[in-house]
Design an enzyme around this catalytic site. Structure first.
Site, mmCIF file in Angstrom:
data_model
loop_
_atom_site.group_PDB
_atom_site.id
_atom_site.type_symbol
_atom_site.label_atom_id
_atom_site.label_comp_id
_atom_site.label_asym_id
_atom_site.label_seq_id
_atom_site.Cartn_x
_atom_site.Cartn_y
_atom_site.Cartn_z
ATOM 1 N N ASP A 47 0.834 -1.192 0.000
ATOM 2 C CA ASP A 47 0.000 0.000 0.000
ATOM 3 C C ASP A 47 0.883 1.261 0.000
ATOM 4 O O ASP A 47 1.805 1.370 0.811
ATOM 5 C CB ASP A 47 -0.866 -0.028 1.268
ATOM 6 C CG ASP A 47 -1.964 1.004 1.251
ATOM 7 O OD1 ASP A 47 -2.839 0.914 0.382
ATOM 8 O OD2 ASP A 47 -1.943 1.900 2.122
ATOM 9 N N GLU B 27 1.735 -0.371 -4.810
ATOM 10 C CA GLU B 27 0.698 0.591 -5.183
ATOM 11 C C GLU B 27 1.303 1.975 -5.171
ATOM 12 O O GLU B 27 1.654 2.523 -4.122
ATOM 13 C CB GLU B 27 -0.476 0.549 -4.203
ATOM 14 C CG GLU B 27 -1.624 1.412 -4.702
ATOM 15 C CD GLU B 27 -2.397 2.155 -3.624
ATOM 16 O OE1 GLU B 27 -3.514 2.581 -3.904
ATOM 17 O OE2 GLU B 27 -1.866 2.324 -2.505
#
Ligand code: NOJ
Length: 550
Positions: free
Chosen positions: A218, A279
């Protein structure tokens, strides 16, 4: 792209040759009637994904976070990196999931949220108490830059939270501010603290020991901030959200990040057959490419942000091929943060009927599964799911509630429709978000029974891709077929060539096929199980995608 020696074994090349399926666990399948999807529910539905005769045929699943969390940001606010939230099940359920997946040759990718924790994480609970102690430096604490006329502390710099407002929150106990790039309940951790780093790496090793096959990282490019934390330069004509009013020079994408990533990747690389995907947080394609390495993919957002026109897709594919030359991109049309692609494309076409939605879903899937790169499917897209409407007053996504109207992520997180039952076979209770309004007629059971369904097209495409060296690994070249409404590209591996043509508009017409490789044979059309045989010219119907071989 030459693979390192360790990657010559086909089983470890799944990061390149395979197809990943993103599961949003809250919304996939509920086994205990509490209205929220869980791990046992997911296990019950694994045959849908792979391992059975009528499975979709994916190679891996990526689970959005399953860790204990107050769920202010859909689980991206973690209170314990090493456990499973009771709403999803137990560690034993996760072990069983890994085992059942591996039995079906499905790899398991966990979501690692290592930029921030929840403010209820024990590290933060201790860190906020005092400027001394073992956890004092686990977060990014700074003194105020001054005090205003009313005696209130002023933040250390001008940094902004992505979810709006200052990125700094005052902690009276320490008489200091802490940084939160996202919600105030999501304090950013301090990666320059060696004890924090050691904790994170030990957690990563723990999951690898447990048998997971990889990680999605993330917002990894925000892990490190400039050590001195200077204010970001302001941009005079900012974008559509407050975040865009600054150049984010100091709060992400720091040069030292490459060393940090290398440390992390060494741990992952020591286990054969693993991979990661990063990401990228609000940076462009060049940043994505710069962070890439074999086995370590990075999302760029070019395709996901491309409008449904042939010209836009041609430009996007050209830009990606130029940027990713010699490297291996990821392919994403939808995820848990954005409106589903069929909804976006319907808006572009100004149509909202069922037939157009299905045709769009199939045409888009054909592109997604035939471009060069590793496709990441988002649960539900294989049945052509569209967004649900959730009024702001009933939004479950706290982060969205705090933002302006431009982002409500509940819309793309609807419960999966498995059957035509009143609760869509998702739960025996009350679903945590409304079911899709068309669940009674758009669900897995029904589509499994129809050769013409979106699901059947996904299955055919996945099977075709699995058996085709050009589609899995070949070079890509855009071609001009003399019709601006038709996107066309070749995939070539040695002597084998595949051609893909896709019409974006609602008026059909004939195109001339590239002469270099006549005669072409259509092997798949998105508009029917029966594919036309083709000579030098072919009729491409409205929203039709055709895959041709020599
Ligand atoms: C990116 C995730 O995809 C998103 O859902 C989340 O809100 C932010 N990171 C913050 O963790």
């Amino acid at each position: 792209m030459t693979a390192p020696a360790a990657e010559q074994d086909p089983a470890s090349r799944w990061w390149r040759d395979g197809v990943v399926y993103q599961v949003y666990p809250r919304s996939f399948a509920d086994s205990n009637g509490d209205g929220v999807g869980d791990l046992p529910g997911l296990i019950d539905h694994l045959d849908h994904l792979a391992g059975a005769a009528d499975s979709l045929g994916v190679d891996a699943i990526w689970l959005s976070p399953i860790y204990p969390s107050p769920m202010l940001d859909g689980g991206y606010d973690v209170t314990d990196y090493t456990a499973v939230d009771p709403v999803f099940g137990t560690l034993a359920d996760l072990d069983r999931l890994i085992e059942e997946c591996h039995r079906r040759r499905i790899r398991v990718i966990l979501d690692l949220v290592m930029n921030h924790t929840s403010n209820l994480h024990p590290w933060f609970l201790q860190s906020r108490q005092s400027t001394t102690g073992p956890f004092a430096d686990f977060y990014l604490w700074r003194d105020p830059s001054g005090w205003d006329g009313d005696g209130r502390p002023e933040p250390p710099n001008n940094w902004l939270s992505w979810f709006g407002g200052s990125a700094w929150e005052w902690e009276p106990r320490r008489q200091q501010f802490y940084l939160h790039t996202f919600l105030p309940e999501q304090p950013d951790v301090n990666w320059r603290c060696t004890a924090l780093r050691a904790e994170m790496w030990s957690m990563v090793r723990g999951w690898l020991d447990r048998g997971v096959d990889g990680f999605r990282l993330d917002v990894f490019n925000a892990f490190l901030k400039a050590a001195e934390m200077p204010s970001n330069p302001e941009i005079a004509a900012g974008g559509s959200i407050p975040w865009d009013s600054q150049e984010h020079r100091y709060d992400k994408d720091q040069p030292e990040l490459h060393d940090l990533l290398a440390e992390f990747r060494r741990i992952v690389d020591s286990r054969p057959g693993t991979m990661t995907v990063g990401e990228l947080f609000t940076s462009g394609i060049d940043a994505a490419v710069a962070y890439w390495a074999p086995r370590h993919l990075v999302f760029d957002w070019v395709l996901l942000e491309t409008a449904w026109t042939a010209a836009s897709f041609r430009a996007a594919i050209a830009a990606r091929e130029a940027a990713w030359s010699g490297r291996w991109p990821a392919i994403v049309l939808s995820n848990h943060d954005r409106s589903r692609h069929v909804s976006r494309y319907l808006d572009t076409l100004g149509r909202h009927d069922r037939a157009t939605a299905d045709a769009l879903a199939k045409a888009a899937a054909t592109i997604e599964l035939t471009l060069r790169g590793t496709p990441f499917l988002y649960y539900g897209e294989e049945i052509g799911a569209t967004d649900i409407a959730v009024p702001r007053s009933r939004a479950r996504d706290r982060a969205a509630v705090r933002m302006a109207d431009w982002w409500n992520r509940d819309g793309c997180r609807a419960p999966m429709a498995w059957t035509a039952d009143a609760t869509a076979g998702f739960t025996s209770g009350r679903p945590w978000l409304p079911l899709p309004s068309d669940a009674a007629s758009r669900n897995v059971e029904q589509q499994r029974a129809s050769e013409r369904s979106v699901l059947a097209h996904y299955r055919r495409l996945l099977a075709l891709r699995r058996g085709s060296t050009p589609l899995r690994t070949g070079e890509l070249a855009l071609v001009d077929v003399g019709d601006p409404d038709v996107l066309a590209y070749l995939r070539r591996a040695g002597d084998e060539v595949t051609l893909v043509v896709v019409r974006f508009g609602l008026r059909g017409g004939e195109i001339e096929l590239p002469r270099a490789a006549w005669p072409w044979r259509a092997v798949l059309s998105s508009l029917g199980p029966v594919t036309p045989t083709v000579g030098s010219r072919v009729e491409v119907r409205p929203l039709e995608a055709i895959v041709l071989e020599r």
